[in-house]
Write a protein that holds these residues in place. Structure first.
Motif, short mmCIF file in Angstrom:
data_model
loop_
_atom_site.label_atom_id
_atom_site.label_comp_id
_atom_site.label_asym_id
_atom_site.label_seq_id
_atom_site.Cartn_x
_atom_site.Cartn_y
_atom_site.Cartn_z
N ALA A 299 23.44 -6.86 -24.87
CA ALA A 299 23.43 -8.05 -25.64
C ALA A 299 24.47 -9.08 -24.87
O ALA A 299 24.22 -10.36 -25.38
CB ALA A 299 24.06 -7.76 -26.99
N ALA A 300 25.29 -8.66 -24.13
CA ALA A 300 26.28 -9.44 -23.39
C ALA A 300 25.50 -10.50 -22.44
O ALA A 300 24.35 -10.34 -22.24
CB ALA A 300 27.20 -8.72 -22.70
N GLY A 301 26.04 -11.40 -21.89
CA GLY A 301 25.21 -12.40 -20.91
C GLY A 301 24.52 -13.63 -21.51
O GLY A 301 23.93 -14.25 -20.73
N HIS B 216 21.99 -16.96 -20.40
CA HIS B 216 20.58 -16.31 -20.55
C HIS B 216 20.32 -16.94 -22.11
O HIS B 216 19.22 -16.55 -22.42
CB HIS B 216 20.24 -15.04 -20.32
CG HIS B 216 20.61 -14.60 -19.24
ND1 HIS B 216 19.99 -14.99 -17.94
CD2 HIS B 216 21.69 -13.67 -18.69
CE1 HIS B 216 20.56 -14.37 -16.87
NE2 HIS B 216 21.50 -13.55 -17.34
N GLY B 217 21.28 -17.53 -22.83
CA GLY B 217 20.98 -17.72 -24.22
C GLY B 217 21.37 -16.71 -25.10
O GLY B 217 21.54 -15.46 -24.37
N THR C 118 28.97 -10.05 -29.29
CA THR C 118 29.76 -10.16 -28.01
C THR C 118 30.54 -11.19 -27.92
O THR C 118 30.13 -12.21 -28.71
CB THR C 118 28.62 -9.86 -26.88
OG1 THR C 118 27.91 -11.01 -26.96
CG2 THR C 118 27.98 -8.79 -27.12
N PRO C 119 31.62 -11.55 -26.99
CA PRO C 119 32.41 -12.71 -26.96
C PRO C 119 31.44 -13.85 -26.80
O PRO C 119 31.60 -14.96 -27.04
CB PRO C 119 33.26 -12.37 -25.83
CG PRO C 119 33.46 -10.90 -25.84
CD PRO C 119 32.14 -10.45 -26.36
N ASP C 120 30.26 -13.64 -26.31
CA ASP C 120 29.50 -14.86 -25.60
C ASP C 120 28.33 -15.13 -26.85
O ASP C 120 27.47 -15.76 -26.28
CB ASP C 120 28.77 -14.52 -24.31
CG ASP C 120 28.10 -13.26 -23.94
OD1 ASP C 120 27.87 -12.58 -25.20
OD2 ASP C 120 27.79 -13.20 -22.92
N GLY C 121 28.26 -14.44 -27.84
CA GLY C 121 27.49 -14.64 -29.01
C GLY C 121 26.22 -13.73 -28.91
O GLY C 121 25.32 -13.89 -29.86
N GLY C 122 26.13 -12.64 -28.22
CA GLY C 122 24.98 -11.80 -28.23
C GLY C 122 25.23 -10.85 -29.50
O GLY C 122 26.30 -10.72 -30.05
N ARG D 29 17.24 -19.72 -31.05
CA ARG D 29 18.69 -20.23 -31.66
C ARG D 29 19.22 -21.09 -30.92
O ARG D 29 20.08 -21.84 -31.26
CB ARG D 29 19.42 -19.27 -32.35
CG ARG D 29 19.05 -18.48 -33.57
CD ARG D 29 19.83 -17.22 -33.85
NE ARG D 29 19.67 -16.37 -32.78
CZ ARG D 29 20.56 -15.18 -32.69
NH1 ARG D 29 21.28 -14.87 -33.44
NH2 ARG D 29 20.13 -14.45 -31.88
N GLY D 30 18.85 -21.21 -29.61
CA GLY D 30 19.46 -22.14 -28.63
C GLY D 30 18.38 -22.76 -28.00
O GLY D 30 17.39 -22.38 -27.92
N ALA D 31 18.82 -24.16 -27.62
CA ALA D 31 17.79 -25.02 -26.95
C ALA D 31 17.01 -24.63 -25.76
O ALA D 31 15.86 -25.11 -25.60
CB ALA D 31 18.26 -26.34 -26.71
N ASP D 32 17.89 -23.87 -24.89
CA ASP D 32 17.23 -23.52 -23.85
C ASP D 32 16.70 -21.82 -24.02
O ASP D 32 16.32 -21.16 -23.04
CB ASP D 32 18.44 -23.30 -22.52
CG ASP D 32 18.90 -24.66 -22.40
OD1 ASP D 32 18.09 -25.49 -22.62
OD2 ASP D 32 20.20 -24.56 -22.06
#
Length: 349
Positions: free
Chosen positions: A41-43, A47-48, A82-86, A155-158
């Motif tokens: 889930a991280a990253g 990668h969005g 996760t800290p980056d939103g995963g 949920r993310g533009a990219d």
């Protein structure tokens, strides 16, 4: 050299969407499955936002305990971010509920199936016929792997999300029955020549035998779990199922060269006078203390050499190997994040 000795810049399993985690009882299979889900889930920064489903099939609610959440009903629930939103979502698959879902999906028997449940027929089918139970568990898991994202799910533009989940991790049965568990749909496919049962079984086997799936083995560096791991890898390959990596759990760091370890492992291999000289500056030169520490040192050396031999046996399987450290403070969310970071660093996710 194992993957633990170096840092990977990409995942060894970038094409895999279903990670099946198995291992002999007591090796930490559920803990490793949870850590792998967090690692996958991280990253998100690159990668969005990523979404991973952690599936439990043994009815122990081990995932709920691992993430310190209430026992999960038969529904997908978010258990970690996760800290980056995963996101990590969890599902404890209930075979009875899965059968009701199956009967409604393929035979439109929703109300009738619920009536069968009241008479105990559903419980009879899933308990007396274990093969049916395994079909339902693998079928529900593969449905989550194949499920497409809703049109507005990105949920993310990219992030052009194709599937509802970027990856699915299954906390699977132990190595002793993993091959039969995963291959049960091929038996059903052989029995049912036509119809929705045959179509469902074929669809599940297409996922389980494809490059989308990898079966990872959790082991300790001990004789019995290592042998069971090697036997299961061979059995899985013979069945045409995709063996993944070997994840060594609770690995001890090797801090001495092999020649020093071999000497220390021998009876009387440690020089007590030399050891006393080294301990004297810290006030531990008492002969009884020195003798006790020498005994501990010899036992440790023998243990490390034994583990080294087991590591060599695992390497002969040709499967990628990853090593997770033994955590002194036990397993909590901080510990899970530590293990997840190790799996990512070594290229397992």
């Amino acid at each position: 050299m194992t993957n633990a000795d170096r840092t990977r810049t990409r995942s060894d399993w970038s094409a895999v969407r279903l990670h099946v985690v198995t291992g002999k009882g007591g090796t930490g299979k559920t803990t490793v499955a949870g850590a792998l889900a967090l690692a996958l889930a991280a990253g998100g920064a690159r990668h969005g936002e990523r979404r991973v489903l952690l599936v439990e099939v043994e009815g122990r609610q081990g995932v709920a305990q691992l993430f310190d959440t209430p026992p999960a009903p038969y529904e997908e629930r978010r258990v970690a971010v996760t800290p980056d939103g995963g996101e990590v979502w969890a599902l404890a698959i209930d075979a009875e509920q899965a059968l009701l879902e199956y009967l409604d999906m393929f035979y439109k028997l929703g109300p009738a199936a619920r009536a069968l449940r009241r008479f105990g027929a559903i419980d009879f089918a899933t308990t007396v016929a274990p093969g049916i139970r395994d079909v339902l568990l693998t079928g529900k898991t593969c449905e989550a792997v194949r499920r497409r994202a809703a049109p507005d799910a990105g949920r993310g533009a990219d992030h052009d999300r194709v599937f509802h989940y970027d990856a699915v991790v299954m906390d699977a049965p132990p190595t002793g029955r993993i091959t039969r568990f995963l291959a049960v749909n091929s038996e059903v496919s052989g029995l049912a020549r036509v119809g929705p049962i045959r179509n469902q079984a074929d669809a599940v086997m297409r996922v389980l035998t494809s490059a989308q799936t990898a079966v990872h083995f959790v082991t300790l560096l001990e004789e019995m779990p290592v042998q069971e791991t090697l036997d299961s890898i061979a059995e899985l390959r013979d069945a045409g199922l995709p063996a993944g990596g070997v994840i060594v759990n609770q690995a001890r760091p090797v801090v001495l060269p092999e020649d020093r370890l071999k000497k220390a492992a021998e009876p009387g291999g440690l020089d007590l006078a030399e050891l006393a000289d080294g301990l004297r500056p810290v006030g531990l030169a008492d002969p009884d203390v020195v003798a006790a520490l020498a005994q501990l040192g010899s036992e440790h050396a023998r243990r490390v050499l034994l583990e080294s031999g087991q590591r060599d046996l695992l390497a002969e399987s040709g499967a990628p190997m990853y090593e997770l450290p033994q955590l002194a403070d036990g397993i909590d969310r901080v510990g899970l994040d530590t293990l997840a970071a190790e799996l990512r660093r070594q290229g397992a996710a």
